[in-house]
Design a protein around this motif. Structure first.
Motif, short mmCIF file in Angstrom:
data_model
loop_
_atom_site.label_atom_id
_atom_site.label_comp_id
_atom_site.label_asym_id
_atom_site.label_seq_id
_atom_site.Cartn_x
_atom_site.Cartn_y
_atom_site.Cartn_z
N SER A 199 0.84 -1.20 0.00
CA SER A 199 0.00 0.00 0.00
C SER A 199 0.87 1.24 0.00
O SER A 199 2.11 1.17 0.07
N ALA A 200 0.22 2.38 -0.05
CA ALA A 200 0.94 3.66 0.00
C ALA A 200 1.72 3.81 1.30
O ALA A 200 2.71 4.55 1.35
N LEU A 201 1.32 3.12 2.36
CA LEU A 201 2.07 3.20 3.61
C LEU A 201 3.51 2.74 3.41
O LEU A 201 4.43 3.28 4.02
N ASP A 202 3.71 1.76 2.55
CA ASP A 202 5.05 1.26 2.31
C ASP A 202 5.91 2.27 1.56
O ASP A 202 7.13 2.33 1.74
N ILE A 203 5.27 3.09 0.73
CA ILE A 203 5.98 4.18 0.06
C ILE A 203 6.42 5.22 1.10
O ILE A 203 7.57 5.69 1.08
N TYR A 204 5.51 5.56 2.00
CA TYR A 204 5.87 6.51 3.07
C TYR A 204 7.05 5.98 3.89
O TYR A 204 8.01 6.71 4.18
N VAL A 205 6.97 4.71 4.28
CA VAL A 205 8.03 4.12 5.10
C VAL A 205 9.37 4.15 4.35
O VAL A 205 10.40 4.52 4.91
N ASP A 206 9.34 3.78 3.07
CA ASP A 206 10.58 3.79 2.30
C ASP A 206 11.22 5.17 2.30
O ASP A 206 12.42 5.31 2.55
N ILE A 207 10.44 6.18 2.01
CA ILE A 207 10.99 7.53 1.85
C ILE A 207 11.34 8.16 3.20
O ILE A 207 12.43 8.73 3.37
N MET A 208 10.48 8.03 4.17
CA MET A 208 10.71 8.70 5.45
C MET A 208 11.85 8.07 6.25
O MET A 208 12.48 8.75 7.06
N THR A 209 12.13 6.78 6.01
CA THR A 209 13.26 6.18 6.70
C THR A 209 14.59 6.57 6.08
O THR A 209 15.66 6.26 6.62
N ARG A 210 14.56 7.26 4.97
CA ARG A 210 15.79 7.81 4.37
C ARG A 210 16.16 9.15 5.02
O ARG A 210 17.27 9.64 4.82
N TRP A 211 15.23 9.73 5.76
CA TRP A 211 15.47 10.99 6.45
C TRP A 211 15.99 10.71 7.86
O TRP A 211 16.19 9.56 8.24
N ARG A 212 16.24 11.77 8.62
CA ARG A 212 16.69 11.57 10.00
C ARG A 212 15.73 10.64 10.74
O ARG A 212 14.53 10.78 10.58
N PRO A 213 16.27 9.70 11.51
CA PRO A 213 17.68 9.45 11.85
C PRO A 213 18.42 8.51 10.89
O PRO A 213 19.44 7.94 11.26
N LYS A 214 17.90 8.32 9.71
CA LYS A 214 18.52 7.58 8.61
C LYS A 214 18.40 6.06 8.81
O LYS A 214 18.07 5.57 9.87
N ARG A 215 18.70 5.37 7.71
CA ARG A 215 18.45 3.93 7.64
C ARG A 215 19.23 3.12 8.69
O ARG A 215 18.76 2.10 9.17
N GLY A 216 20.45 3.56 9.05
CA GLY A 216 21.21 2.81 10.03
C GLY A 216 20.49 2.69 11.36
O GLY A 216 20.50 1.63 12.01
N TRP A 217 19.86 3.78 11.79
CA TRP A 217 19.09 3.77 13.03
C TRP A 217 17.89 2.83 12.90
O TRP A 217 17.61 2.03 13.82
N PHE A 218 17.20 2.90 11.79
CA PHE A 218 16.01 2.06 11.60
C PHE A 218 16.38 0.58 11.58
O PHE A 218 15.63 -0.26 12.09
N GLU A 219 17.50 0.26 10.98
CA GLU A 219 17.92 -1.14 10.92
C GLU A 219 18.07 -1.73 12.32
O GLU A 219 17.71 -2.90 12.55
N ILE A 220 18.59 -0.94 13.24
CA ILE A 220 18.82 -1.41 14.60
C ILE A 220 17.58 -1.29 15.47
O ILE A 220 17.21 -2.23 16.19
N GLU A 221 16.92 -0.14 15.41
CA GLU A 221 15.85 0.17 16.35
C GLU A 221 14.46 -0.28 15.88
O GLU A 221 13.60 -0.59 16.71
N THR A 222 14.23 -0.30 14.58
CA THR A 222 12.91 -0.68 14.04
C THR A 222 13.11 -1.63 12.86
O THR A 222 12.89 -1.25 11.71
N PRO A 223 13.51 -2.85 13.13
CA PRO A 223 13.87 -3.77 12.04
C PRO A 223 12.74 -4.10 11.09
O PRO A 223 12.98 -4.36 9.90
N ARG A 224 11.51 -4.10 11.56
CA ARG A 224 10.40 -4.40 10.64
C ARG A 224 10.20 -3.26 9.64
O ARG A 224 9.97 -3.51 8.45
N LEU A 225 10.30 -2.03 10.11
CA LEU A 225 10.18 -0.91 9.20
C LEU A 225 11.36 -0.88 8.23
O LEU A 225 11.18 -0.59 7.03
N PHE A 226 12.53 -1.21 8.72
CA PHE A 226 13.70 -1.27 7.85
C PHE A 226 13.51 -2.32 6.76
O PHE A 226 13.83 -2.08 5.58
N ALA A 227 12.97 -3.49 7.12
CA ALA A 227 12.74 -4.55 6.14
C ALA A 227 11.73 -4.12 5.09
O ALA A 227 11.88 -4.43 3.91
#
Length: 211
Positions: A161-189
């Protein structure tokens, strides 16, 4: 029918709408906006189209103006008659979709609005860095809340859904993908899975050429 015109800036929130226009196969013209915070005259130019001077701003084929990415998301689904990105009325995922669409734009998105340029909201120079740090920390708490609700392989589970587009783009912003990979692994995936969508390869390349 005349084309749409999307006023945007690479990597900014307009990318959310650009990706949707591409997925729907709608013809559009891209009107590049200069840096609204640093380029003299950029804000005044966009204000002539959208007084709020924010992207995305979408000029409809009839010349009317749409702003606010969530409103555009819902409108494009109505116009196309497609439930590809927005679950239709009666779909079991619709309530969840609407809840988190509004959550992202009403709660997390404004943290960038405030912290990207604290000088617009905090008059005391010495207070700007603490203000930005506090705002960024608040955004991280909100992301952890979203993480607890995220499905797999997509936010709504099996349904993209469009939610996945939001997640893709917004996780590229602060605090950036490295933080998401560690702190929110499902969103990173979810973000990494959306990165690999061939239909959006050109959108990602245009907007995030270094990622």
């Amino acid at each position: 029918m005349a084309d749409y015109t999307l006023w945007g800036r690479p990597g900014w929130g307009s990318t959310i709408v650009e990706a949707q226009l591409e997925l729907y196969g709608l013809k559009y013209r891209y009107e590049a906006v200069e840096d609204l915070f640093r380029t003299p005259g950029a804000r005044e130019k966009l204000e002539k189209v959208n007084p709020l001077a924010q992207v995305p701003t979408l000029v409809m084929p009839d010349g009317s103006i749409m702003s606010e990415s969530a409103a555009i998301t819902l409108l494009l689904a109505d116009i196309t008659g497609s439930d590809t990105l927005v679950p239709g009325a009666g779909a079991p995922e619709r309530a969840t979709f609407l809840r988190w669409l509004v959550f992202l734009v009403a709660n997390i998105y404004p943290t960038f609005t405030y912290a990207d340029d604290p000088a617009r909201f905090v008059s005391v120079n010495a207070a700007r860095d603490p203000f930005r740090a506090a705002t960024d920390a608040y955004a991280q708490r909100l992301w952890r809340q979203v993480e607890r609700e995220a499905g797999t392989p997509w936010f709504l589970g099996d349904r993209f859904s469009a939610l996945d587009i939001y997640v893709d783009i917004m996780t590229r912003w602060r605090p950036k993908r490295g933080w998401f990979e560690i702190e929110t692994p499902r969103l990173f995936a979810i973000a990494r899975r959306a990165d690999a969508l061939p239909e959006l390869a050109d959108v990602w390349k245009r907007n995030f050429p270094n990622s």
